[in-house]
Scaffold this motif. Structure first.
Motif, PDB file in Angstrom:
ATOM      1  N   SER A  89      46.767  33.144  36.863  1.00 19.01           N
ATOM      2  CA  SER A  89      47.356  34.110  35.843  1.00 19.01           C
ATOM      3  C   SER A  89      46.792  35.370  36.471  1.00 19.01           C
ATOM      4  O   SER A  89      47.495  36.105  36.965  1.00 19.01           O
ATOM      5  CB  SER A  89      46.567  33.768  34.439  1.00 19.01           C
ATOM      6  OG  SER A  89      45.227  33.693  34.613  1.00 19.01           O
ATOM      7  N   THR A  90      45.541  35.697  36.398  1.00 21.21           N
ATOM      8  CA  THR A  90      44.890  37.003  36.964  1.00 21.21           C
ATOM      9  C   THR A  90      45.007  37.071  38.518  1.00 21.21           C
ATOM     10  O   THR A  90      44.909  38.260  39.106  1.00 21.21           O
ATOM     11  CB  THR A  90      43.634  37.418  36.357  1.00 21.21           C
ATOM     12  OG1 THR A  90      42.560  36.167  36.760  1.00 21.21           O
ATOM     13  CG2 THR A  90      43.664  37.368  34.875  1.00 21.21           C
ATOM     14  N   ALA A  91      44.674  36.101  39.210  1.00 13.91           N
ATOM     15  CA  ALA A  91      44.833  35.912  40.621  1.00 13.91           C
ATOM     16  C   ALA A  91      45.366  34.792  41.310  1.00 13.91           C
ATOM     17  O   ALA A  91      44.643  33.912  41.774  1.00 13.91           O
ATOM     18  CB  ALA A  91      43.305  35.772  41.104  1.00 13.91           C
ATOM     19  N   PRO A  92      46.904  34.915  41.097  1.00  8.90           N
ATOM     20  CA  PRO A  92      47.701  33.737  41.829  1.00  8.90           C
ATOM     21  C   PRO A  92      47.643  33.653  43.441  1.00  8.90           C
ATOM     22  O   PRO A  92      48.480  34.372  43.892  1.00  8.90           O
ATOM     23  CB  PRO A  92      49.114  33.918  41.127  1.00  8.90           C
ATOM     24  CG  PRO A  92      48.956  35.620  40.919  1.00  8.90           C
ATOM     25  CD  PRO A  92      47.723  35.968  40.616  1.00  8.90           C
ATOM     26  N   ILE A  93      46.544  33.332  44.000  1.00  5.43           N
ATOM     27  CA  ILE A  93      46.318  33.304  45.410  1.00  5.43           C
ATOM     28  C   ILE A  93      47.347  32.642  46.191  1.00  5.43           C
ATOM     29  O   ILE A  93      48.001  33.046  47.038  1.00  5.43           O
ATOM     30  CB  ILE A  93      44.781  32.925  45.850  1.00  5.43           C
ATOM     31  CG1 ILE A  93      44.679  33.187  47.521  1.00  5.43           C
ATOM     32  CG2 ILE A  93      44.619  31.385  45.702  1.00  5.43           C
ATOM     33  CD1 ILE A  93      44.567  34.438  47.739  1.00  5.43           C
ATOM     34  N   LEU A  94      47.987  31.613  45.783  1.00  2.17           N
ATOM     35  CA  LEU A  94      49.082  30.857  46.501  1.00  2.17           C
ATOM     36  C   LEU A  94      50.269  31.426  46.195  1.00  2.17           C
ATOM     37  O   LEU A  94      51.170  31.702  47.266  1.00  2.17           O
ATOM     38  CB  LEU A  94      49.018  29.430  45.616  1.00  2.17           C
ATOM     39  CG  LEU A  94      47.829  28.261  45.899  1.00  2.17           C
ATOM     40  CD1 LEU A  94      48.031  27.013  45.277  1.00  2.17           C
ATOM     41  CD2 LEU A  94      47.595  28.328  47.161  1.00  2.17           C
ATOM     42  N   ARG A  95      50.306  32.061  45.148  1.00  4.33           N
ATOM     43  CA  ARG A  95      51.694  32.782  45.113  1.00  4.33           C
ATOM     44  C   ARG A  95      51.693  34.121  46.100  1.00  4.33           C
ATOM     45  O   ARG A  95      52.636  34.383  46.713  1.00  4.33           O
ATOM     46  CB  ARG A  95      51.739  33.406  43.822  1.00  4.33           C
ATOM     47  CG  ARG A  95      53.205  34.386  43.262  1.00  4.33           C
ATOM     48  CD  ARG A  95      54.293  33.574  43.523  1.00  4.33           C
ATOM     49  NE  ARG A  95      55.558  34.426  43.271  1.00  4.33           N
ATOM     50  CZ  ARG A  95      56.917  33.981  43.562  1.00  4.33           C
ATOM     51  NH1 ARG A  95      56.889  32.723  43.914  1.00  4.33           N
ATOM     52  NH2 ARG A  95      57.867  34.781  43.268  1.00  4.33           N
ATOM     53  N   LEU A 257      41.330  41.331  43.918  1.00  8.76           N
ATOM     54  CA  LEU A 257      40.237  40.453  43.600  1.00  8.76           C
ATOM     55  C   LEU A 257      38.921  41.117  43.438  1.00  8.76           C
ATOM     56  O   LEU A 257      37.895  40.547  43.099  1.00  8.76           O
ATOM     57  CB  LEU A 257      40.231  39.196  44.628  1.00  8.76           C
ATOM     58  CG  LEU A 257      41.583  38.340  44.448  1.00  8.76           C
ATOM     59  CD1 LEU A 257      41.192  37.244  45.623  1.00  8.76           C
ATOM     60  CD2 LEU A 257      41.432  37.500  43.387  1.00  8.76           C
ATOM     61  N   GLN A 258      38.723  42.084  44.110  1.00  7.47           N
ATOM     62  CA  GLN A 258      37.429  42.684  44.039  1.00  7.47           C
ATOM     63  C   GLN A 258      37.120  43.470  42.659  1.00  7.47           C
ATOM     64  O   GLN A 258      35.841  43.377  42.573  1.00  7.47           O
ATOM     65  CB  GLN A 258      37.517  44.053  45.117  1.00  7.47           C
ATOM     66  CG  GLN A 258      37.643  43.845  46.489  1.00  7.47           C
ATOM     67  CD  GLN A 258      37.521  44.914  47.507  1.00  7.47           C
ATOM     68  OE1 GLN A 258      37.233  46.068  46.875  1.00  7.47           O
ATOM     69  NE2 GLN A 258      37.765  44.832  48.692  1.00  7.47           N
ATOM     70  N   ASP A 259      37.835  43.535  41.953  1.00  7.24           N
ATOM     71  CA  ASP A 259      37.906  43.967  40.751  1.00  7.24           C
ATOM     72  C   ASP A 259      37.647  42.663  39.630  1.00  7.24           C
ATOM     73  O   ASP A 259      36.666  42.584  38.979  1.00  7.24           O
ATOM     74  CB  ASP A 259      38.634  44.766  40.048  1.00  7.24           C
ATOM     75  CG  ASP A 259      39.116  45.864  40.705  1.00  7.24           C
ATOM     76  OD1 ASP A 259      38.224  46.749  41.015  1.00  7.24           O
ATOM     77  OD2 ASP A 259      40.227  46.592  40.759  1.00  7.24           O
ATOM     78  N   MET A 266      31.118  36.820  41.464  1.00  2.72           N
ATOM     79  CA  MET A 266      31.826  35.695  41.999  1.00  2.72           C
ATOM     80  C   MET A 266      32.108  35.994  43.690  1.00  2.72           C
ATOM     81  O   MET A 266      33.181  35.898  43.980  1.00  2.72           O
ATOM     82  CB  MET A 266      33.026  35.261  41.324  1.00  2.72           C
ATOM     83  CG  MET A 266      32.819  34.837  39.813  1.00  2.72           C
ATOM     84  SD  MET A 266      34.296  34.075  39.131  1.00  2.72           S
ATOM     85  CE  MET A 266      34.724  35.859  38.110  1.00  2.72           C
ATOM     86  N   ILE A 267      30.915  36.190  44.247  1.00  4.20           N
ATOM     87  CA  ILE A 267      31.153  36.512  45.691  1.00  4.20           C
ATOM     88  C   ILE A 267      31.841  35.386  46.317  1.00  4.20           C
ATOM     89  O   ILE A 267      32.476  35.464  47.244  1.00  4.20           O
ATOM     90  CB  ILE A 267      29.876  36.967  46.362  1.00  4.20           C
ATOM     91  CG1 ILE A 267      29.252  38.144  45.447  1.00  4.20           C
ATOM     92  CG2 ILE A 267      29.918  37.387  47.759  1.00  4.20           C
ATOM     93  CD1 ILE A 267      30.178  39.310  45.636  1.00  4.20           C
ATOM     94  N   GLY A 268      31.246  34.125  46.295  1.00  6.54           N
ATOM     95  CA  GLY A 268      31.878  32.849  46.816  1.00  6.54           C
ATOM     96  C   GLY A 268      33.402  32.681  46.935  1.00  6.54           C
ATOM     97  O   GLY A 268      33.991  32.564  47.774  1.00  6.54           O
ATOM     98  N   GLN A 269      33.867  33.175  45.461  1.00  8.03           N
ATOM     99  CA  GLN A 269      35.396  33.105  45.282  1.00  8.03           C
ATOM    100  C   GLN A 269      35.799  34.160  45.912  1.00  8.03           C
ATOM    101  O   GLN A 269      37.137  33.839  46.460  1.00  8.03           O
ATOM    102  CB  GLN A 269      35.731  33.060  43.814  1.00  8.03           C
ATOM    103  CG  GLN A 269      35.248  31.819  43.214  1.00  8.03           C
ATOM    104  CD  GLN A 269      35.587  31.700  41.654  1.00  8.03           C
ATOM    105  OE1 GLN A 269      36.403  32.362  41.188  1.00  8.03           O
ATOM    106  NE2 GLN A 269      34.672  31.281  40.610  1.00  8.03           N
ATOM    107  N   LEU A 270      35.516  35.358  46.122  1.00 10.81           N
ATOM    108  CA  LEU A 270      35.892  36.375  46.902  1.00 10.81           C
ATOM    109  C   LEU A 270      35.973  36.055  48.547  1.00 10.81           C
ATOM    110  O   LEU A 270      37.139  36.220  48.841  1.00 10.81           O
ATOM    111  CB  LEU A 270      35.012  37.822  46.537  1.00 10.81           C
ATOM    112  CG  LEU A 270      35.704  38.965  47.295  1.00 10.81           C
ATOM    113  CD1 LEU A 270      37.127  39.350  46.776  1.00 10.81           C
ATOM    114  CD2 LEU A 270      34.699  40.292  47.148  1.00 10.81           C
ATOM    115  N   MET A 271      34.902  35.444  49.030  1.00 10.74           N
ATOM    116  CA  MET A 271      35.089  35.116  50.239  1.00 10.74           C
ATOM    117  C   MET A 271      35.947  33.783  50.483  1.00 10.74           C
ATOM    118  O   MET A 271      36.741  33.979  51.779  1.00 10.74           O
ATOM    119  CB  MET A 271      33.505  34.757  50.673  1.00 10.74           C
ATOM    120  CG  MET A 271      32.588  35.715  50.614  1.00 10.74           C
ATOM    121  SD  MET A 271      33.079  37.155  51.804  1.00 10.74           S
ATOM    122  CE  MET A 271      33.293  36.682  53.449  1.00 10.74           C
TER     123      MET A 271
END
Length: 304
Positions: A89-95, A257-259, A266-271
């Motif tokens: 929803s907020t961060a559809p990385i695969l899309r 994603l930085q926001d 959630m640094i692990g998810q950002l990396m």
């Protein structure tokens, strides 16, 4: 009987030559070892932050906050990647990755078509003002790209391409750097091949397609790699032309994603998101790196 004095006089220069060869050989070895040492140090400096970023994506948030610099995590977890893939929803990385693959692939294919035809015109065809036009455009290309941001956006807005893939695909198709490489590569191909094809009744398009195009494959692949990675890694332009989250490429998405994941929450998810973003270009370079060596020689298209 041989004279020992003369014999010593004859062997002395040979011994001196051997000593000179040994000393030069040892100096070359020292230089080689120093070069290797310098390259190893540079490699370590470059690789350690990359490894730390990869391992951080497998750490828990508690470990990221509480522990200092630690190259390997205490406990390897995959929760960060699970959370990344589940957030649609907020961060559809695969899309975002699919959008980037589509944009970069189509942009690269069109770049190859445009620069190959343009390079053929500048290297094989004779028309008035050819070299003047080429070097004028080449000189203009040295201006910083940021100068063209506002005019480019005005053009994209007038065409109705804001928030569309065309805003990323069409600009930059005729990059003068790529055209210069293709032109120089074609200049290394003998024009006798063109003349032979013309004797057989071939026109310019047939010569370009059947004679020149197969010979310039190495430089086209290299230009394609540059174009793909350039389009994939482009950051400023997609941030300007995209506002719809679903249509963003991955670089613009990482800024978003930085926001969402930043501020040590959630640094692990950002990396993990950043690692997923570099995998396609890394695989591309691994499979196509041999063509970089071929492209260094501008006459690599001709063998024998």
């Amino acid at each position: 009987m041989s004279n020992p004095v003369l014999k010593d006089a004859e062997t002395a220069p040979r011994a001196a030559n051997r000593k000179g060869v040994r000393s030069s050989s040892s100096s070359l070895n020292i230089s080689k070892y120093l070069a290797y040492l310098f390259l190893i140090v540079l490699c370590v400096i470059w690789v350690i932050p990359v490894i730390f970023g990869i391992t951080t994506s497998f750490r828990s948030q508690t470990e990221v906050v509480t522990t200092g610099f630690r190259l390997l995590p205490e406990n390897w977890i995959f929760d960060n990647y699970v959370a990344i893939l589940e957030n649609t929803s907020t961060a559809p990385i695969l899309r975002w990755l699919m959008n980037s693959v589509f944009i970069a692939t189509l942009h690269t294919l069109l770049v190859i078509v445009v620069i190959s035809i343009t390079g053929y015109g500048y290297s094989r065809m004779n028309f008035k003002g050819r070299d003047t036009l080429f070097f004028t455009l080449l000189g203009i290309s040295f201006f910083p790209g940021v100068v063209n941001l506002i005019p480019s956006y005005k053009i994209i807005d007038a065409l109705g391409w804001v928030n569309t893939s065309w805003a990323m695909i069409i600009p930059g198709l005729a990059g003068m750097g790529n055209i210069f490489l293709v032109r120089q590569f074609m200049k290394g191909i003998p024009k006798d091949l063109d003349e032979s094809a013309r004797v057989d009744g071939a026109g310019d398009f047939r010569i370009y397609y059947s004679v020149i195009l197969p010979l310039i494959k190495p430089v086209l692949i290299v230009c394609g790699l540059f174009s793909f990675t350039g389009s994939w890694n482009d950051f400023l332009w997609p941030v300007i032309v995209y506002t719809d989250v679903e249509k963003m490429p991955v670089t613009a998405g990482l800024l978003l994603l930085q926001d969402i994941y930043g501020n040590y929450r959630m640094i692990g998810q950002l990396m993990g998101s950043a690692i997923l973003a570099i995998i396609p270009t890394l695989l591309l370079f691994l499979f196509a790196q041999k063509y970089f060596v071929q492209s260094i020689n501008l006459n690599a298209g001709i063998k024998g």
